[in-house]
Scaffold this motif. Sequence first.
Motif, PDB file in Angstrom:
ATOM      1  N   THR A 136       0.839  -1.193   0.000  1.00 20.97           N
ATOM      2  CA  THR A 136       0.000   0.000   0.000  1.00 20.97           C
ATOM      3  C   THR A 136       0.876   1.246   0.000  1.00 20.97           C
ATOM      4  OG1 THR A 136      -1.896   1.044   1.089  1.00 20.97           O
ATOM      5  CG2 THR A 136      -0.186   0.177   2.526  1.00 20.97           C
ATOM      6  N   GLU A 137       0.241   2.396  -0.036  1.00 21.93           N
ATOM      7  CA  GLU A 137       0.929   3.683   0.081  1.00 21.93           C
ATOM      8  C   GLU A 137       0.739   4.192   1.500  1.00 21.93           C
ATOM      9  OE1 GLU A 137       2.712   5.557  -2.252  1.00 21.93           O
ATOM     10  OE2 GLU A 137       2.579   3.788  -3.544  1.00 21.93           O
ATOM     11  N   LEU A 138       1.799   4.627   2.145  1.00 22.47           N
ATOM     12  CA  LEU A 138       1.746   5.170   3.493  1.00 22.47           C
ATOM     13  C   LEU A 138       2.645   6.395   3.512  1.00 22.47           C
ATOM     14  CD1 LEU A 138       0.686   4.751   6.362  1.00 22.47           C
ATOM     15  CD2 LEU A 138       2.652   3.295   6.789  1.00 22.47           C
ATOM     16  N   ASP A 139       2.070   7.545   3.834  1.00 23.24           N
ATOM     17  CA  ASP A 139       2.817   8.806   3.781  1.00 23.24           C
ATOM     18  C   ASP A 139       3.483   8.971   2.416  1.00 23.24           C
ATOM     19  OD1 ASP A 139       2.086   9.299   6.373  1.00 23.24           O
ATOM     20  OD2 ASP A 139       3.996   8.668   7.239  1.00 23.24           O
ATOM     21  N   SER A 140       2.741   8.693   1.358  1.00 20.22           N
ATOM     22  CA  SER A 140       3.185   8.766  -0.037  1.00 20.22           C
ATOM     23  C   SER A 140       4.420   7.908  -0.313  1.00 20.22           C
ATOM     24  CB  SER A 140       3.426  10.213  -0.473  1.00 20.22           C
ATOM     25  OG  SER A 140       4.570  10.742   0.167  1.00 20.22           O
ATOM     26  N   GLU A 141       4.564   6.812   0.418  1.00 22.15           N
ATOM     27  CA  GLU A 141       5.674   5.888   0.242  1.00 22.15           C
ATOM     28  C   GLU A 141       5.107   4.488   0.010  1.00 22.15           C
ATOM     29  OE1 GLU A 141       9.825   4.748   2.550  1.00 22.15           O
ATOM     30  OE2 GLU A 141       8.295   5.901   3.589  1.00 22.15           O
ATOM     31  N   HIS A 142       5.646   3.779  -0.966  1.00 23.42           N
ATOM     32  CA  HIS A 142       5.214   2.409  -1.260  1.00 23.42           C
ATOM     33  C   HIS A 142       5.780   1.496  -0.177  1.00 23.42           C
ATOM     34  CE1 HIS A 142       5.195  -1.179  -4.252  1.00 23.42           C
ATOM     35  NE2 HIS A 142       4.090  -1.145  -3.544  1.00 23.42           N
ATOM     36  N   VAL A 143       4.899   0.813   0.566  1.00 21.44           N
ATOM     37  CA  VAL A 143       5.334  -0.034   1.675  1.00 21.44           C
ATOM     38  C   VAL A 143       4.693  -1.412   1.592  1.00 21.44           C
ATOM     39  CG1 VAL A 143       5.754   1.888   3.282  1.00 21.44           C
ATOM     40  CG2 VAL A 143       3.521   0.773   3.242  1.00 21.44           C
ATOM     41  N   ARG A 144       5.330  -2.359   2.246  1.00 22.26           N
ATOM     42  CA  ARG A 144       4.807  -3.719   2.406  1.00 22.26           C
ATOM     43  C   ARG A 144       4.445  -3.854   3.879  1.00 22.26           C
ATOM     44  NH1 ARG A 144       3.340  -8.101  -0.420  1.00 22.26           N
ATOM     45  NH2 ARG A 144       4.158 -10.110   0.246  1.00 22.26           N
ATOM     46  N   ILE A 145       3.195  -4.238   4.160  1.00 22.69           N
ATOM     47  CA  ILE A 145       2.696  -4.322   5.533  1.00 22.69           C
ATOM     48  C   ILE A 145       2.414  -5.776   5.887  1.00 22.69           C
ATOM     49  CG2 ILE A 145       0.803  -3.713   7.092  1.00 22.69           C
ATOM     50  CD1 ILE A 145       0.480  -1.127   5.596  1.00 22.69           C
ATOM     51  N   LEU A 146       2.864  -6.165   7.073  1.00 21.38           N
ATOM     52  CA  LEU A 146       2.532  -7.459   7.640  1.00 21.38           C
ATOM     53  C   LEU A 146       1.579  -7.212   8.806  1.00 21.38           C
ATOM     54  CD1 LEU A 146       2.799 -10.516   8.156  1.00 21.38           C
ATOM     55  CD2 LEU A 146       4.879 -10.013   9.474  1.00 21.38           C
ATOM     56  N   THR A 147       0.400  -7.823   8.764  1.00 19.72           N
ATOM     57  CA  THR A 147      -0.562  -7.744   9.857  1.00 19.72           C
ATOM     58  C   THR A 147      -0.573  -9.087  10.571  1.00 19.72           C
ATOM     59  OG1 THR A 147      -1.928  -6.210   8.575  1.00 19.72           O
ATOM     60  CG2 THR A 147      -2.973  -7.281  10.465  1.00 19.72           C
ATOM     61  N   VAL A 148      -0.316  -9.055  11.883  1.00 25.35           N
ATOM     62  CA  VAL A 148      -0.215 -10.267  12.685  1.00 25.35           C
ATOM     63  C   VAL A 148      -1.188 -10.158  13.861  1.00 25.35           C
ATOM     64  CG1 VAL A 148       1.328 -11.708  14.060  1.00 25.35           C
ATOM     65  CG2 VAL A 148       2.233 -10.422  12.133  1.00 25.35           C
ATOM     66  N   PRO A 149      -2.155 -11.091  13.974  1.00 28.32           N
ATOM     67  CA  PRO A 149      -3.055 -11.071  15.136  1.00 28.32           C
ATOM     68  C   PRO A 149      -2.276 -11.350  16.422  1.00 28.32           C
ATOM     69  CG  PRO A 149      -3.794 -12.656  13.476  1.00 28.32           C
ATOM     70  CD  PRO A 149      -2.454 -12.166  13.051  1.00 28.32           C
ATOM     71  N   LEU A 150      -2.657 -10.678  17.504  1.00 32.91           N
ATOM     72  CA  LEU A 150      -2.017 -10.879  18.799  1.00 32.91           C
ATOM     73  C   LEU A 150      -2.905 -11.753  19.686  1.00 32.91           C
ATOM     74  CD1 LEU A 150      -0.732  -7.259  19.417  1.00 32.91           C
ATOM     75  CD2 LEU A 150       0.608  -9.227  18.681  1.00 32.91           C
ATOM     76  N   GLU A 151      -2.280 -12.519  20.557  1.00 28.18           N
ATOM     77  CA  GLU A 151      -3.020 -13.449  21.407  1.00 28.18           C
ATOM     78  C   GLU A 151      -4.017 -12.732  22.316  1.00 28.18           C
ATOM     79  OE1 GLU A 151      -0.227 -15.902  23.473  1.00 28.18           O
ATOM     80  OE2 GLU A 151       0.708 -16.574  21.614  1.00 28.18           O
ATOM     81  N   ARG A 152      -3.678 -11.554  22.787  1.00 27.10           N
ATOM     82  CA  ARG A 152      -4.540 -10.814  23.712  1.00 27.10           C
ATOM     83  C   ARG A 152      -5.592  -9.990  22.987  1.00 27.10           C
ATOM     84  NH1 ARG A 152      -0.004  -8.405  27.791  1.00 27.10           N
ATOM     85  NH2 ARG A 152       0.822 -10.403  28.485  1.00 27.10           N
ATOM     86  N   GLY A 153      -5.705 -10.147  21.697  1.00 27.84           N
ATOM     87  CA  GLY A 153      -6.649  -9.368  20.907  1.00 27.84           C
ATOM     88  C   GLY A 153      -5.939  -8.265  20.151  1.00 27.84           C
ATOM     89  N   GLY A 154      -6.589  -7.797  19.123  1.00 28.59           N
ATOM     90  CA  GLY A 154      -5.975  -6.781  18.290  1.00 28.59           C
ATOM     91  C   GLY A 154      -4.944  -7.397  17.356  1.00 28.59           C
ATOM     92  N   ALA A 155      -4.200  -6.546  16.715  1.00 30.03           N
ATOM     93  CA  ALA A 155      -3.176  -7.017  15.781  1.00 30.03           C
ATOM     94  C   ALA A 155      -2.033  -6.029  15.749  1.00 30.03           C
ATOM     95  CB  ALA A 155      -3.758  -7.192  14.384  1.00 30.03           C
ATOM     96  N   LEU A 156      -0.908  -6.516  15.311  1.00 33.73           N
ATOM     97  CA  LEU A 156       0.274  -5.698  15.122  1.00 33.73           C
ATOM     98  C   LEU A 156       0.511  -5.563  13.630  1.00 33.73           C
ATOM     99  CD1 LEU A 156       2.839  -4.428  16.482  1.00 33.73           C
ATOM    100  CD2 LEU A 156       3.941  -6.618  16.012  1.00 33.73           C
ATOM    101  N   GLN A 157       0.803  -4.355  13.193  1.00 29.59           N
ATOM    102  CA  GLN A 157       1.182  -4.140  11.796  1.00 29.59           C
ATOM    103  C   GLN A 157       2.599  -3.587  11.773  1.00 29.59           C
ATOM    104  OE1 GLN A 157      -1.938  -1.591  10.126  1.00 29.59           O
ATOM    105  NE2 GLN A 157      -2.590  -3.356   8.936  1.00 29.59           N
TER     106      GLN A 157
END
Length: 160
Positions: free
Chosen positions: A103-124
Amino acid sequence: MPLRRRMAVATALAVGVAVLLAAGIAYAVVRGELRGQIDEQLREQAALVHRAEFRLRPGFARRFRGFEGPPAGFPALPARSGGSADYIQFIPGDVDRAGFEDTELDSEHVRILTVPLERGGALQLARSLESTDDVLARLRWVLLALILGGVALAAALGRL
């Protein structure tokens, strides 16, 4: 059309197809390898977060290029030479997607990894793809020059 000309055209076409296929395969392999390295770095850093069980706050934290430290309560992840994420974000609540995306983030092409966390939510975690895109752009020009040069050389030699 004389036989000599037909042979030259057939030779140039055969070489052109062969060189085009080789260039396409080489490009795909290099692209896959570069992106695979970024993916592996993101996976390793996500594993660090899981092992350390950091307490995270919502919002993106910029790690490089002028970032002056994490916001209050946001942990600074251990930096590895050349392997740290450029962006880190905690997403509270349920997350319906996990895995990689570009995706684009702050006008920069980036690769994002989204990882679910055991306590809920996710880390990107995100890494810039700018340097990878630059390498691939240069590679495209080199491969194009090789394709055109190979076809031209095959046509000239076929004519002889």
